[in-house]
Write a protein that holds these residues in place. Structure first.
Motif, PDB file in Angstrom:
ATOM      1  N   ILE A 192     -37.323  57.930 -13.019  1.00  0.00           N
ATOM      2  CA  ILE A 192     -37.218  59.355 -13.318  1.00  0.00           C
ATOM      3  C   ILE A 192     -37.873  60.164 -12.193  1.00  0.00           C
ATOM      4  O   ILE A 192     -38.945  59.818 -11.713  1.00  0.00           O
ATOM      5  CB  ILE A 192     -37.907  59.686 -14.664  1.00  0.00           C
ATOM      6  N   SER A 193     -37.214  61.244 -11.787  1.00  0.00           N
ATOM      7  CA  SER A 193     -37.765  62.222 -10.829  1.00  0.00           C
ATOM      8  C   SER A 193     -38.137  61.620  -9.479  1.00  0.00           C
ATOM      9  O   SER A 193     -39.199  61.899  -8.934  1.00  0.00           O
ATOM     10  CB  SER A 193     -38.991  62.933 -11.432  1.00  0.00           C
ATOM     11  N   ASN A 194     -37.258  60.810  -8.936  1.00  0.00           N
ATOM     12  CA  ASN A 194     -37.432  60.343  -7.572  1.00  0.00           C
ATOM     13  C   ASN A 194     -36.921  61.425  -6.624  1.00  0.00           C
ATOM     14  O   ASN A 194     -36.276  62.385  -7.062  1.00  0.00           O
ATOM     15  CB  ASN A 194     -36.681  59.029  -7.350  1.00  0.00           C
ATOM     16  N   GLU A 195     -37.205  61.291  -5.337  1.00  0.00           N
ATOM     17  CA  GLU A 195     -36.763  62.276  -4.359  1.00  0.00           C
ATOM     18  C   GLU A 195     -36.366  61.582  -3.069  1.00  0.00           C
ATOM     19  O   GLU A 195     -36.952  60.555  -2.692  1.00  0.00           O
ATOM     20  CB  GLU A 195     -37.890  63.277  -4.044  1.00  0.00           C
ATOM     21  N   LEU A 196     -35.381  62.131  -2.386  1.00  0.00           N
ATOM     22  CA  LEU A 196     -35.010  61.627  -1.072  1.00  0.00           C
ATOM     23  C   LEU A 196     -36.035  62.074  -0.035  1.00  0.00           C
ATOM     24  O   LEU A 196     -36.591  63.163  -0.138  1.00  0.00           O
ATOM     25  CB  LEU A 196     -33.627  62.144  -0.676  1.00  0.00           C
ATOM     26  N   ILE A 197     -36.265  61.233   0.966  1.00  0.00           N
ATOM     27  CA  ILE A 197     -37.200  61.604   2.032  1.00  0.00           C
ATOM     28  C   ILE A 197     -36.465  61.884   3.341  1.00  0.00           C
ATOM     29  O   ILE A 197     -37.088  62.131   4.373  1.00  0.00           O
ATOM     30  CB  ILE A 197     -38.254  60.498   2.254  1.00  0.00           C
ATOM     31  N   SER A 198     -35.135  61.835   3.283  1.00  0.00           N
ATOM     32  CA  SER A 198     -34.310  62.166   4.455  1.00  0.00           C
ATOM     33  C   SER A 198     -33.004  62.777   3.951  1.00  0.00           C
ATOM     34  O   SER A 198     -32.866  63.065   2.761  1.00  0.00           O
ATOM     35  CB  SER A 198     -34.044  60.915   5.305  1.00  0.00           C
ATOM     36  N   ASP A 199     -32.054  62.955   4.833  1.00  0.00           N
ATOM     37  CA  ASP A 199     -30.793  63.588   4.445  1.00  0.00           C
ATOM     38  C   ASP A 199     -29.962  62.734   3.502  1.00  0.00           C
ATOM     39  O   ASP A 199     -29.105  63.253   2.784  1.00  0.00           O
ATOM     40  CB  ASP A 199     -29.952  63.924   5.684  1.00  0.00           C
ATOM     41  N   CYS A 200     -30.195  61.446   3.513  1.00  0.00           N
ATOM     42  CA  CYS A 200     -29.455  60.583   2.588  1.00  0.00           C
ATOM     43  C   CYS A 200     -30.257  59.313   2.305  1.00  0.00           C
ATOM     44  O   CYS A 200     -31.145  58.927   3.066  1.00  0.00           O
ATOM     45  CB  CYS A 200     -28.073  60.238   3.129  1.00  0.00           C
ATOM     46  N   GLY A 201     -29.930  58.697   1.195  1.00  0.00           N
ATOM     47  CA  GLY A 201     -30.547  57.441   0.813  1.00  0.00           C
ATOM     48  C   GLY A 201     -29.476  56.516   0.286  1.00  0.00           C
ATOM     49  O   GLY A 201     -28.279  56.818   0.351  1.00  0.00           O
ATOM     50  N   ASN A 202     -29.913  55.385  -0.259  1.00  0.00           N
ATOM     51  CA  ASN A 202     -28.946  54.419  -0.771  1.00  0.00           C
ATOM     52  C   ASN A 202     -29.455  53.813  -2.083  1.00  0.00           C
ATOM     53  O   ASN A 202     -30.646  53.522  -2.229  1.00  0.00           O
ATOM     54  CB  ASN A 202     -28.698  53.302   0.244  1.00  0.00           C
ATOM     55  N   VAL A 203     -28.530  53.669  -3.018  1.00  0.00           N
ATOM     56  CA  VAL A 203     -28.799  53.010  -4.298  1.00  0.00           C
ATOM     57  C   VAL A 203     -27.834  51.850  -4.421  1.00  0.00           C
ATOM     58  O   VAL A 203     -26.614  52.028  -4.254  1.00  0.00           O
ATOM     59  CB  VAL A 203     -28.595  53.967  -5.491  1.00  0.00           C
ATOM     60  N   SER A 204     -28.346  50.674  -4.694  1.00  0.00           N
ATOM     61  CA  SER A 204     -27.473  49.528  -4.947  1.00  0.00           C
ATOM     62  C   SER A 204     -28.017  48.738  -6.129  1.00  0.00           C
ATOM     63  O   SER A 204     -29.229  48.726  -6.375  1.00  0.00           O
ATOM     64  CB  SER A 204     -27.362  48.636  -3.704  1.00  0.00           C
ATOM     65  N   PHE A 205     -27.122  48.131  -6.869  1.00  0.00           N
ATOM     66  CA  PHE A 205     -27.546  47.257  -7.967  1.00  0.00           C
ATOM     67  C   PHE A 205     -26.447  46.244  -8.258  1.00  0.00           C
ATOM     68  O   PHE A 205     -25.290  46.421  -7.866  1.00  0.00           O
ATOM     69  CB  PHE A 205     -27.927  48.058  -9.217  1.00  0.00           C
ATOM     70  N   GLU A 206     -26.824  45.169  -8.950  1.00  0.00           N
ATOM     71  CA  GLU A 206     -25.921  44.034  -9.129  1.00  0.00           C
ATOM     72  C   GLU A 206     -25.236  44.012 -10.482  1.00  0.00           C
ATOM     73  O   GLU A 206     -24.057  43.650 -10.577  1.00  0.00           O
ATOM     74  CB  GLU A 206     -26.699  42.725  -8.925  1.00  0.00           C
ATOM     75  N   GLU A 207     -25.958  44.367 -11.542  1.00  0.00           N
ATOM     76  CA  GLU A 207     -25.382  44.299 -12.882  1.00  0.00           C
ATOM     77  C   GLU A 207     -25.830  45.488 -13.710  1.00  0.00           C
ATOM     78  O   GLU A 207     -26.945  46.005 -13.538  1.00  0.00           O
ATOM     79  CB  GLU A 207     -25.815  43.007 -13.595  1.00  0.00           C
ATOM     80  N   GLY A 208     -24.963  45.916 -14.640  1.00  0.00           N
ATOM     81  CA  GLY A 208     -25.285  47.004 -15.545  1.00  0.00           C
ATOM     82  C   GLY A 208     -24.504  48.265 -15.232  1.00  0.00           C
ATOM     83  O   GLY A 208     -23.703  48.308 -14.292  1.00  0.00           O
ATOM     84  N   ILE A 209     -24.751  49.292 -16.027  1.00  0.00           N
ATOM     85  CA  ILE A 209     -24.140  50.606 -15.834  1.00  0.00           C
ATOM     86  C   ILE A 209     -25.274  51.618 -15.706  1.00  0.00           C
ATOM     87  O   ILE A 209     -26.183  51.660 -16.539  1.00  0.00           O
ATOM     88  CB  ILE A 209     -23.226  51.005 -17.007  1.00  0.00           C
TER      89      ILE A 209
END
Length: 217
Positions: A192-209
């Motif tokens: 909850i309430s994370n923030e980017l520290i640059s113009d873009c970031g990346n989210v990846s995950f293997e299982e789930g929705i």
């Protein structure tokens, strides 16, 4: 093609319509949302609903001004918005933006959020970017994979909530609070309430929705 759908939620929660007027290729109105669009000088090409939330005079005006009116009985197995949303998905656009779908009755709000989580819709998320948008938030749903997250000037917070019992192998880079191959279970407030520290970031995950919420204060 970008489709924007206006539902009948309270006006004070709408995002600024100026940008949507510029980017939308096809407007869809849902019940009271049809009248809301017309009052903002937007003529929807297709409309859906039982129109139980507009007056008789308003409906007569709608009927006279618009061509593609899909009228449904008030007693049915789907909400007006679900009918319109399913139709929009069938058009195979690049993006669907749903406005006027938050606030008011909590059951309708939660039902609207769950439209993006339906089993029949989940495979389509790879092909169509789908969002529920209000003045303060942008909701989307992601299936396993890797996603670029671009900074938004007016939505600095990025929250990730599991829709399924758990999310496995979640990795966040370019964020104030990074993660590497973590596990996120439903009910956790870890992301909850994370923030980017640059113009873009990346989210990846293997299982789930995963539900992604971009928010402003």
């Amino acid at each position: 093609m970008i489709i924007s759908i206006m539902a009948g939620g309270p006006e004070y929660l709408w995002p600024d319509l100026t940008g949507y007027k510029e980017m939308t290729d096809l407007w869809v109105g849902v019940d009271r949302g049809v009248w809301a669009l017309l009052e903002n000088d937007i003529e929807p090409r297709f409309v859906f609903g039982d129109f139980d939330s507009v007056s008789e005079d308003e409906y007569m005006n709608i009927n006279q001004r618009l061509e593609h009116i899909n009228l449904y009985p008030s007693e049915k197995d789907e909400t007006d918005l679900e009918i319109a949303f399913k139709w929009a998905v069938e058009q195979k656009p690049s993006e669907i933006h749903i406005l006027g779908a938050t606030g008011g009755r909590l059951d309708h709000f939660l039902g609207n959020i769950q439209l993006l989580q339906k089993e029949s819709i989940l495979p389509v998320h790879k092909e169509i970017d789908m969002y529920i948008v209000d003045k303060q938030n942008i909701f989307s749903v992601k299936t396993p994979g890797s996603y670029k997250v671009t900074a938004l000037k007016d939505k600095k917070y990025v929250s990730l909530l599991p829709v399924t019992a758990e999310i496995t192998g979640i990795t966040l880079s370019g964020f104030k609070y990074p993660l590497i191959d973590a596990r996120l279970e439903i009910g956790s407030t870890l992301c909850i309430s994370n923030e980017l520290i640059s113009d873009c970031g990346n989210v990846s995950f293997e299982e789930g929705i995963l539900m992604v919420i971009r928010s402003s204060d």
